[in-house]
Design an enzyme around this catalytic site. Structure first.
Site, short mmCIF file in Angstrom:
data_model
loop_
_atom_site.label_atom_id
_atom_site.label_comp_id
_atom_site.label_asym_id
_atom_site.label_seq_id
_atom_site.Cartn_x
_atom_site.Cartn_y
_atom_site.Cartn_z
N ILE A 63 0.81 -1.23 0.00
CA ILE A 63 0.00 0.00 0.00
C ILE A 63 0.84 1.27 0.00
O ILE A 63 0.32 2.36 -0.09
CB ILE A 63 -1.00 0.02 1.18
N GLY A 64 2.13 1.11 0.13
CA GLY A 64 2.96 2.31 0.10
C GLY A 64 4.39 1.94 -0.19
O GLY A 64 4.87 0.89 0.23
N GLU A 65 5.04 2.77 -0.94
CA GLU A 65 6.45 2.50 -1.20
C GLU A 65 7.21 3.81 -1.27
O GLU A 65 6.86 4.73 -2.00
CB GLU A 65 6.62 1.75 -2.53
N GLY A 66 8.24 3.89 -0.46
CA GLY A 66 9.06 5.08 -0.49
C GLY A 66 10.52 4.67 -0.63
O GLY A 66 10.82 3.51 -0.88
N SER A 70 8.70 0.11 2.62
CA SER A 70 7.54 -0.34 1.86
C SER A 70 6.49 -0.70 2.90
O SER A 70 6.82 -1.27 3.94
CB SER A 70 7.87 -1.58 1.04
N ASP A 176 7.96 16.10 8.59
CA ASP A 176 7.45 15.72 7.28
C ASP A 176 5.92 15.70 7.28
O ASP A 176 5.29 14.74 6.82
CB ASP A 176 8.03 14.35 6.87
P1 ADP Z 1 7.47 6.29 4.27
O1 ADP Z 1 8.55 6.57 5.26
O2 ADP Z 1 7.89 5.34 3.21
O3 ADP Z 1 6.82 7.54 3.73
P2 ADP Z 1 5.04 5.94 5.80
O4 ADP Z 1 5.07 5.54 7.22
O5 ADP Z 1 4.71 7.36 5.52
O6 ADP Z 1 6.38 5.49 5.09
O7 ADP Z 1 3.99 5.03 5.03
C1 ADP Z 1 3.81 5.12 3.63
C2 ADP Z 1 2.34 4.98 3.28
O8 ADP Z 1 1.84 3.73 3.74
C3 ADP Z 1 1.44 6.04 3.91
O9 ADP Z 1 1.39 7.21 3.13
C4 ADP Z 1 0.13 5.32 3.96
O10 ADP Z 1 -0.52 5.39 2.71
C5 ADP Z 1 0.53 3.88 4.21
N1 ADP Z 1 0.48 3.58 5.66
C6 ADP Z 1 1.46 3.74 6.55
N2 ADP Z 1 1.07 3.38 7.77
C7 ADP Z 1 -0.22 2.97 7.65
C8 ADP Z 1 -1.21 2.47 8.56
N3 ADP Z 1 -0.93 2.28 9.85
N4 ADP Z 1 -2.43 2.18 8.08
C9 ADP Z 1 -2.70 2.34 6.77
N5 ADP Z 1 -1.83 2.78 5.87
C10 ADP Z 1 -0.60 3.11 6.29
MG MG Z 2 5.60 8.98 4.55
#
Ligand code: ADP
Ligand code: MG
Ligand code: ZN
Length: 543
Positions: A63-66, A70, A176
Site C-alpha cells: 500500500i505504500g512505497e518510499g 515499503s 514531514d
Molecule cells: P514512508 O517513510 O515510506 O513515507 P510511511 O510511514 O509514511 O512510510 O507510510 C507510507 C504509506 O503507507 C502512507 O502514506 C500510507 O498510505 C501507508 N500507511 C502507513 N502506515 C499505515 C497504517 N498504519 N495504516 C494504513 N496505511 C498506512
Molecule cells: Mg511517509
C-alpha cells in the site's frame, strides 16, 4: 530496546492455516483481485527475509512505497477468531538502528492517542525490520480535495493539530507533515499521523532516542566559523546514498545489539523525503571528514570546505561572488522534509529549528484544502520554494521575518502579500465577484482559471552570497487578485455563523478560516501559532 520492541505476539495470534494456504498458492487477496507480479514478488521477498511473518500474517497487498520503506496491508487472525488488519512497514535494511529505534520510540511513547498512529509489534530478522501497526484505511488526498465540505476541512485540520499538539508535547518535531503522512478515513472519522522516520527531538525531548539522533547538518554547522579538518573520508552524496555507510559484517545483527551510545553520539542521521535530501538519512558513524563534496547536499552549489572567519568581503549587493565568499563553507542546517511543505526557516537554513516547522507544513495542508489545489507549492529546489512562498506571503514580509532569525534576503522584484481569501477563492473557483462578471458576459459560471506564469522574485541570500538565477515558476494563480469582500457579505463573526450549515458551503467560508491560515503561515517561526494555541482558535469553536 529490542527486547521490548520485539515482544512479538506470544500467543496473541493463532496460526492462520487458511492464510498459509493462500500464501502458498495463487496470492489472491481478500478483495479477490489479482496482485501484480511485481507486488507478489515483493511480498514473497518479504516473507523470505522475515520468515516469522508468514506464521502470523497474510500479506494482502502493498500500500505504500518510499525510498526508505515499503508498507503492506496484512491480516491476522486473533485468538478470538476475529481477523484484524495491520499495516506492515518494512524498513530498508540499510536504515540505521538508532533511526529505526527512534521511529519506534515515537510510535510507542507518543502514539496510540490523539490521532497519532500507534505500534503493535516489531519484528526483526537480521537487518530487516518490520513495524506492525493497526491498519487505517484511508482516502487519497486528491480525492478528498474534491469531496470535502468546509466542515470536513475544519475537522480535518482540528484533528491534525491535535496530533501535532501531542507529538510536540513529547518534544518531537515530525519534519514531514503532509497529507500522505496524515491518514484520514472520512467514513469512520478517523485520523492518524504516521511516519516518524524523519523526526527530530527538541532540546527537551521526552523521546530518549531522539536525543541521540542528530542530523548530519546540525553537527556539521559552520556557524561558529571553525575551520574544518580533513582526513580523507567523504560525506555521502547522492551517488553513495544507497550504500550503507556502516556495513555490518555478515551474521551481525545491528538491531539486536543495542547501538552503543558512545558510538551513537557521533552519529548523525536524518531521513529525508523521497525526492529531498537523500544523503541526510544516513548515519555517519566514523568521524566526519569534510571534503568538497559537502556542497552537493545543499542544492545551492558546491563550495570548498574552508571556512574563513576573519576575512571580510566586498561583494555584498553586487552581482558577483568574491573569492572570500567562494571559499566560505556552506552554512548547513536541518532541511529534511518535502520541498513544498518546508517552512521558510528551513529553506533559509536556519540552524535552530523548532516544532514551528510542523505548524508551517500544517498551514500548507490547510492552504491546499481551502484552495482545492494539491500540491500547492511545487518546487524542485529550496530557492524556488522560497520564491513561491514570497509570491504569496510577500517579499517585504519575508525579508523582515528572515531578519528575525538572522538571515538576510534580497529580491530584485517586490511582490505584495496576497489576500488569502482572494487567492483561495480564485483557485477553488468560488470567487463570487468573478462569477458575477462571467455571468454578465454569458461565460461559464465557473470562475475562469488563468494558468499564469508568475515570476518569483530574484532572491539573493546575502549571507551566503549565492548568486542565483532569475526565479520563475509556473503556478495556477490568478493574475490580479482583487479583494472580493465588498462584493458579498462575508460572515466575519464566526460565533454567530459557525453552525454546521454554514460550514457546508464553500461560498461562505468565514474570515476566521483565513485568519487561522494566516497565523499558521506566519513567516516568523517565533510568532507562528503553536498547535496548542491553534486548537483554541475560534475557527474551531463548537468542535
Ligand atoms: P514512508 O517513510 O515510506 O513515507 P510511511 O510511514 O509514511 O512510510 O507510510 C507510507 C504509506 O503507507 C502512507 O502514506 C500510507 O498510505 C501507508 N500507511 C502507513 N502506515 C499505515 C497504517 N498504519 N495504516 C494504513 N496505511 C498506512
Ligand atoms: Mg511517509
Ligand atoms: Zn563576498
Amino acid at each position: 530496546m529490542t527486547a521490548a520492541l520485539e515482544n512479538l505476539s506470544k500467543d496473541v495470534f493463532n496460526l492462520n492455516q487458511n492464510n498459509q494456504m493462500k500464501n502458498d498458492s495463487g496470492k489472491e487477496n481478500e478483495g479477490g483481485y489479482k496482485l501484480s507480479t511485481e507486488i507478489k514478488m515483493d511480498i514473497d521477498r518479504l516473507y523470505a527475509v522475515v520468515p516469522q511473518l508468514s506464521k502470523i500474517f497474510f500479506i494482502e497487498d502493498k500500500i505504500g512505497e518510499g525510498t526508505f520503506s515499503s508498507v503492506y496491508l496484512a491480516t491476522a487472525q486473533l485468538k478470538s477468531g476475529i481477523v484484524e488488519k495491520f499495516a506492515l512497514k518494512h524498513l530498508i535494511p540499510t536504515s540505521h538502528p538508532v533511526r529505526i529505534a527512534a521511529e519506534l520510540q515515537c510510535l510507542t511513547v507518543a502514539g496510540g492517542q490523539d490521532n497519532v498512529m500507534g505500534v503493535k509489534y516489531c519484528l526483526r530478522k537480521d537487518d530487516h525490520v518490520v513495524i506492525v501497526m493497526p491498519y487505517l484505511e484511508h482516502e487519497s488526498f486528491l480525492d478528498l480535495l474534491s469531496s470535502m465540505k468546509l466542515e470536513d476541512v475544519r475537522e480535518y485540520m482540528y484533528n491534525l493539530l491535535k496530533a501535532l499538539r501531542r507529538i510536540h508535547h513529547f518534544g518531537i518535531i515530525h519534519r514531514d507533515i503532509k497529507p500522505s503522512n496524515f491518514l484520514y478515513n472520512g467514513r469512520l472519522k478517523k485520523y492518524a499521523l504516521v511516519d516518524f522516520g524523519l523526526a527530530q527531538g527538541t532540546p527537551d525531548t521526552k523521546i530518549e532516542l531522539l536525543k541521540v539522533v542528530k542530523t548530519e547538518d546540525q553537527q556539521g554547522s559552520c556557524s561558529k566559523n571553525k575551520p574544518m579538518t580533513s582526513s580523507g573520508n567523504k560525506v555521502p552524496n547522492a551517488a553513495t546514498m544507497n550504500k550503507p555507510l556502516a556495513q555490518y559484517p555478515a551474521g551481525k545483527q545491528p538491531i539486536k545489539r543495542p547501538w552503543p551510545l558512545s558510538q551513537a553520539k557521533h552519529g548523525k542521521l536524518v531521513k529525508p523525503a523521497k525526492n529531498a535530501d537523500i544523503t541526510s538519512r544516513k548515519i555517519i558513524v566514523a568521524k566526519r571528514k569534510i571534503t568538497s563534496s559537502k556542497g552537493t547536499t545543499s542544492g545551492l552549489g558546491r563550495r570548498p570546505a574552508i571556512c574563513p572567519s576573519d576575512l571580510t568581503c566586498d561583494c555584498y549587493m553586487t552581482d558577483r561572488i568574491c573569492s572570500v565568499c567562494l571559499s566560505r563553507r556552506q552554512q548547513v542546517a536541518p532541511r529534511a522534509g518535502t520541498p513544498g511543505f518546508r517552512a521558510p526557516e528551513v529553506l533559509m537554513k536556519c540552524p535552530h529549528q523548532t516544532s514551528a516547522i510542523d505548524m508551517w507544513s500544517a498551514g500548507v495542508v490547510f492552504l491546499s484544502l481551502l484552495s482545492a489545489r494539491y500540491p500547492f507549492f511545487k518546487a524542485s529546489d529550496d530557492l524556488t520554494a522560497l520564491a513561491q512562498i514570497m509570491t504569496i506571503r510577500g517579499t517585504k514580509e519575508t525579508i523582515q521575518a528572515a531578519k528575525s532569525f538572522g538571515k538576510a534576503v534580497s529580491c530584485s522584484k517586490e511582490c505584495p502579500k496576497l489576500d488569502l481569501r482572494t487567492l483561495c477563492e480564485r483557485l477553488r473557483g468560488t470567487d463570487c465577484s468573478s462569477k458575477r462578471k462571467s455571468n454578465q458576459k454569458n461565460e461559464p459560471k465557473e470562475c475562469s482559471r488563468i494558468t499564469g506564469c508568475v515570476p518569483g522574485p530574484d532572491i539573493k541570500d546575502d549571507e551566503k552570497k549565492e548568486k542565483t538565477d532569475s526565479l520563475t515558476y509556473k503556478q495556477e494563480l490568478h493574475s490580479q487578485p482583487r479583494k472580493v469582500k465588498q462584493d458579498i457579505r462575508w460572515d466575519s463573526d464566526f460565533k454567530s455563523t459557525a453552525r454546521s450549515s454554514d460550514m457546508k458551503s464553500w461560498n461562505r467560508v468565514p474570515d476566521l478560516a483565513y485568519d487561522l491560515l494566516d497565523k499558521l503561515l506566519d513567516l516568523n517561526p517565533a510568532t507562528r501559532l503553536t498547535a496548542e494555541k491553534a486548537l483554541k482558535h475560534p475557527f474551531f469553536e463548537g468542535i
